[in-house]
Motif scaffolding. Structure first.
Motif, PDB file in Angstrom:
ATOM      1  N   GLN A 118       0.964  -1.322   0.011  1.00 43.72           N
ATOM      2  CA  GLN A 118       0.170  -0.074   0.064  1.00 43.72           C
ATOM      3  C   GLN A 118       0.790   1.253  -0.025  1.00 43.72           C
ATOM      4  O   GLN A 118       0.620   2.109  -0.789  1.00 43.72           O
ATOM      5  CB  GLN A 118      -1.046  -0.027   1.351  1.00 43.72           C
ATOM      6  N   PHE A 119       1.894   1.171   0.970  1.00 42.91           N
ATOM      7  CA  PHE A 119       2.944   2.314   0.799  1.00 42.91           C
ATOM      8  C   PHE A 119       3.493   2.624  -0.164  1.00 42.91           C
ATOM      9  O   PHE A 119       3.844   3.606  -0.781  1.00 42.91           O
ATOM     10  CB  PHE A 119       3.504   2.142   2.036  1.00 42.91           C
ATOM     11  N   ARG A 120       4.273   1.634  -0.833  1.00 44.95           N
ATOM     12  CA  ARG A 120       5.055   1.784  -1.849  1.00 44.95           C
ATOM     13  C   ARG A 120       4.500   1.428  -2.919  1.00 44.95           C
ATOM     14  O   ARG A 120       4.801   2.092  -4.253  1.00 44.95           O
ATOM     15  CB  ARG A 120       6.578   0.760  -1.408  1.00 44.95           C
ATOM     16  N   GLY A 121       4.076   0.317  -3.301  1.00 47.96           N
ATOM     17  CA  GLY A 121       3.537  -0.009  -4.344  1.00 47.96           C
ATOM     18  C   GLY A 121       2.137   0.721  -5.060  1.00 47.96           C
ATOM     19  O   GLY A 121       2.349   1.215  -6.196  1.00 47.96           O
ATOM     20  N   CYS A 122       1.147   1.035  -4.129  1.00 50.67           N
ATOM     21  CA  CYS A 122       0.171   1.891  -4.481  1.00 50.67           C
ATOM     22  C   CYS A 122       0.654   3.521  -4.218  1.00 50.67           C
ATOM     23  O   CYS A 122      -0.346   4.296  -4.347  1.00 50.67           O
ATOM     24  CB  CYS A 122      -0.918   1.687  -3.555  1.00 50.67           C
ATOM     25  N   GLN A 123       1.471   3.758  -3.469  1.00 49.74           N
ATOM     26  CA  GLN A 123       2.051   5.168  -3.264  1.00 49.74           C
ATOM     27  C   GLN A 123       0.998   6.056  -2.411  1.00 49.74           C
ATOM     28  O   GLN A 123       0.536   6.945  -2.570  1.00 49.74           O
ATOM     29  CB  GLN A 123       2.364   6.054  -4.552  1.00 49.74           C
TER      30      GLN A 123
ATOM     31  N   GLN B   4       6.549  -2.246  -9.368  1.00 44.71           N
ATOM     32  CA  GLN B   4       6.910  -1.109  -8.555  1.00 44.71           C
ATOM     33  C   GLN B   4       8.343  -1.228  -7.907  1.00 44.71           C
ATOM     34  O   GLN B   4       8.695  -2.594  -7.582  1.00 44.71           O
ATOM     35  CB  GLN B   4       5.738  -0.538  -7.546  1.00 44.71           C
ATOM     36  N   ASP B   5       9.002  -0.274  -7.590  1.00 42.38           N
ATOM     37  CA  ASP B   5      10.152  -0.446  -6.910  1.00 42.38           C
ATOM     38  C   ASP B   5       9.574  -0.240  -5.266  1.00 42.38           C
ATOM     39  O   ASP B   5       9.560   0.714  -4.830  1.00 42.38           O
ATOM     40  CB  ASP B   5      11.143   0.954  -7.013  1.00 42.38           C
ATOM     41  N   LEU B   6       9.389  -1.442  -4.740  1.00 48.85           N
ATOM     42  CA  LEU B   6       9.158  -1.589  -3.355  1.00 48.85           C
ATOM     43  C   LEU B   6       9.913  -1.184  -2.194  1.00 48.85           C
ATOM     44  O   LEU B   6       9.394  -1.249  -1.231  1.00 48.85           O
ATOM     45  CB  LEU B   6       8.414  -3.080  -3.195  1.00 48.85           C
ATOM     46  N   LEU B   7      11.157  -1.072  -2.640  1.00 48.26           N
ATOM     47  CA  LEU B   7      12.172  -0.703  -1.416  1.00 48.26           C
ATOM     48  C   LEU B   7      12.759   0.594  -1.715  1.00 48.26           C
ATOM     49  O   LEU B   7      12.937   1.173  -2.939  1.00 48.26           O
ATOM     50  CB  LEU B   7      13.406  -1.817  -1.554  1.00 48.26           C
ATOM     51  N   ALA B   8      13.191   1.278  -0.789  1.00 45.34           N
ATOM     52  CA  ALA B   8      13.753   2.664  -0.655  1.00 45.34           C
ATOM     53  C   ALA B   8      15.373   2.149  -1.310  1.00 45.34           C
ATOM     54  O   ALA B   8      16.046   2.797  -0.506  1.00 45.34           O
ATOM     55  CB  ALA B   8      13.647   3.384   0.315  1.00 45.34           C
ATOM     56  N   THR B   9      15.587   1.962  -2.434  1.00 44.69           N
ATOM     57  CA  THR B   9      16.777   1.800  -2.898  1.00 44.69           C
ATOM     58  C   THR B   9      16.808   2.148  -4.541  1.00 44.69           C
ATOM     59  O   THR B   9      15.732   2.806  -5.081  1.00 44.69           O
ATOM     60  CB  THR B   9      17.266   0.139  -2.733  1.00 44.69           C
ATOM     61  N   GLY B  10      17.847   1.735  -5.007  1.00 43.27           N
ATOM     62  CA  GLY B  10      17.870   1.519  -6.541  1.00 43.27           C
ATOM     63  C   GLY B  10      17.700   2.880  -7.217  1.00 43.27           C
ATOM     64  O   GLY B  10      18.421   3.868  -7.081  1.00 43.27           O
ATOM     65  N   SER B  11      16.397   3.161  -7.882  1.00 45.52           N
ATOM     66  CA  SER B  11      16.123   4.411  -8.714  1.00 45.52           C
ATOM     67  C   SER B  11      16.181   5.553  -8.062  1.00 45.52           C
ATOM     68  O   SER B  11      16.400   6.669  -8.319  1.00 45.52           O
ATOM     69  CB  SER B  11      14.947   4.145  -9.669  1.00 45.52           C
TER      70      SER B  11
END
Length: 640
Positions: free
Chosen positions: A518-523, A577-584
């Motif tokens: 909900q937080f990362r995938g759906c923003q 979705q980028d579900l973690l606070a990393t990468g892009s």
């Protein structure tokens, strides 16, 4: 109209081979009305900042000319390439992502009859071609809005809109790009979302809008590798990370296995070192490693299994590990880490009877050191077993299980792990019956790090061992078991069951995975998704106060543990979705969760819970004060 979606294997760092494959496939699909390639196929989406180097754009320009000449005698085809960056001031660096970085520009290019048409700006449609069949547009990858599609068609007059969505999979995993297609008439329209499928014919997922018969439109998927999977389809509101179909569950196994296979291929058919604890995570890594080795035409003997009992290891997990190894006909090497840990405690002045974070993390780091050194000695890579959920929560030991040479489980949420084991067990029921039975046993084993001795106050001075009744075999060669009192007073017995259950300490993974999506995938904001959670009454076995406590824990851990994710190894990605606070996003490690915790506490539902808690605490305080006053009165009366 026949549209062929081609999914040849992407070769990172070898665009000449990609171009060669493209030209060959264009010839093979000459009967199509339109040929589509994966976004950024020519260069590869996993190139990161290397995709912005001048050498890349020199090659792209040469390739476009070759493709233009090829289109004289071929069906029309389309692809996307990056645009050369604008000049920047000295010292300013350029970053690269395909999801959300506004600095990256892409070109959608359509080749037809020896010409090509290009649009270099996002959200701008190209002119219609001469027979007015298509209008193309390139849009951001997060395109799931029916309104946006409708607006694009009605305001811009598009009768066909193609939206290749470029998305990073992993630097070495299977390509997971999607295509979005939109069809419309003047007034009524139907949107069609294409998602790659393992089958020969692609699935067309439709927004149900009346008025257009698209039954004459044929989508076909043509992949050069039979096992190339798509992302998982999601639609379960309470368990949103769960796939919907049996085929999608199987893709949940195929995606990470393909990522590992490509890493092994790149390294020259490397051996794989796996610490097999007998728990769910290491067992899933075993399943994926087996698939990858078979796909890479390697012997299963290239998979080296190690059971490394520590102070909290249980007989149940040991039996699981033995059954798994036997089921595959592999040797289970045993290395007891406890003598080394005791020596380390002595070296650093740690009381071995103090079961604190040092006591636990020493064991995790000792296991990692052993596997890393074995990988160097035997010529292999260490396979990590941590999951997406553990990475999100930072539930791992830094420089212990947090690191490896490839995190094959890193894109898989914890709640999927036992289900994937059951899926594999069903698939192997006939071929490997004993292994399938072992997988089912492991799937029923509660998650535990097994780092603490059995509860009951027993020490490790040799007087009481570690509980249980059966001893574990000895070291790497399977020698004699340690007896009680030997090796610095170390007992070698294992507890029947682990007394350290992760979810009793951390909280329910199924709820954390819900918050993550909900937080990362759906923003969605914390206030929004938490309010929806209470209104839908998901996870009814948990009280609203418990759900709030775990939501606060999720937010705090998600950001406070970012420093661990910034140094984690590669892993395949299952979700768009980028579900973690990393990468892009390149989120800094010092980011505070305060903004989001404040947002959560602003929700009316949360205020209601907090008010209820305050009243309960006030009531308890009043009751305690009354009891104290009564006790004083009774004492005073007694003194009289």
């Amino acid at each position: 109209m026949q549209i062929n979606f081609l999914y040849p294997r992407q070769n990172f760092g070898d665009p000449e081979l990609n171009l060669e494959l493209m030209l060959s496939l264009i010839d093979e699909n000459s009967d199509a009305d339109l040929i589509l390639f994966p976004p950024l196929y020519l260069t590869g989406v996993g190139m990161g900042p290397e995709a912005l180097r001048p050498e890349v754009f020199t090659f792209i320009e040469k390739s476009l000319e070759s493709l233009r000449e090829h289109s004289l005698d071929s069906a029309p085809f389309a692809l996307t390439v990056p645009v050369a960056p604008r000049s920047k001031k000295p010292g300013r660096q350029s970053s690269f992502t395909t999801h959300s970085n506004p600095e990256l520009e892409l070109r959608l290019i359509i080749f037809k009859n020896g010409e090509y048409f290009s649009d270099q700006r996002l959200k701008r449609s190209l002119p219609a071609d001469e027979d007015s069949l298509f209008i193309f547009s390139l849009l951001p990858s997060y395109l799931d809005s029916q309104e946006l599609l409708t607006e694009l068609a009605t305001e811009r007059g598009a009768n066909f809109v193609l939206c290749p969505a470029a998305g990073d999979s992993s630097s070495d995993g299977a390509y997971l790009g999607d295509f979005y297609a939109y069809l419309s008439t003047a007034e009524d329209s139907t949107a069609v979302w294409y998602s790659a499928s393992n089958s020969e014919t692609a699935e067309a997922h439709c927004f149900e809008l009346p008025g257009l018969d698209y039954s004459d439109l044929s989508f076909s998927l043509i992949a050069s590798t039979a096992d190339l999977p798509a992302r998982l389809n999601l639609n379960n509101p309470e368990y949103p990370l769960f796939p919907l179909s049996e085929e999608a569950w199987e893709r949940g196994l195929a995606i990470p296995a393909e990522g590992l296979r490509r890493r092994l291929e790149l390294l020259g058919k490397s051996k794989v070192m796996l610490g097999l604890s007998g728990g769910m995570d290491s067992t899933l890594a075993l399943v994926l490693a087996r698939r990858a080795l078979i796909s890479n035409q390697q012997e299963l003997e290239d998979l080296k299994l190690y059971y490394m009992p520590g102070f909290g290891s249980s007989q149940r997990s040991y039996n699981n590990a033995q059954a798994l190894a036997r089921g595959l006909g592999l040797e289970l090497n045993e290395i007891d880490i406890r003598p080394a840990c005791l020596q380390h405690f002595k070296d650093i002045g740690q009381d071995p009877n103090l079961h604190d974070i040092t006591y636990e993390n020493t064991q995790a780091r000792e296991r990692t050191q052993i596997l890393m050194d074995l990988a160097n000695r035997l010529g292999g890579i260490v396979l990590g077993t941590g999951t997406l959920s553990e990475a999100a929560l930072g539930w791992c030991t830094y420089n212990g299980d947090q690191t490896s040479m490839y995190h094959v489980n890193g894109g898989i949420p914890k709640t999927l792990v036992p289900e994937l084991l059951k899926v594999e067990a069903e698939l192997l029921e006939t071929e490997l019956a004993d292994f399938a039975a072992a997988l089912r046993l492991v799937a029923s084993t509660p998650a535990s790090p097994e780092l603490l001795p059995e509860s009951g106050g027993e020490s490790i001075d040799g007087s009481g061992g570690l509980g249980g009744s059966e001893s574990v075999g000895g070291g790497l060669g399977g020698g004699e078991a340690l007896s009680s009192g030997e090796k610095n007073g170390l007992g070698s017995e294992l507890a029947a069951e682990s007394s350290q259950i992760t979810e009793e300490v951390l909280g329910p993974y199924r709820l954390f995975d819900y918050y993550l999506w909900q937080f990362r995938g759906c923003q969605k904001s914390p206030a929004e998704f938490f309010t929806e959670l209470l209104e839908a009454d998901y996870f009814p076995e948990l009280s609203p106060a418990a759900k709030l406590k775990f939501c606060e824990r999720f937010l705090w851990r998600f950001y406070s543990q970012q420093f661990k994710r910034r140094s984690m190894p590669d892993n395949p990605i299952l979700y768009p979705q980028d579900l973690l606070a990393t990468g892009s996003e390149r989120l800094v490690s010092d980011f505070s969760a305060k903004l989001f915790l404040n947002n959560l506490n602003s929700a009316k539902a949360v205020k209601k819970i907090l008010e209820s808690q305050r009243k309960a605490e006030d009531k308890a305080d009043s009751k305690a004060q009354a009891a104290q006053a009564e006790a004083k009165d009774n004492q005073a009366k007694g003194e009289q």
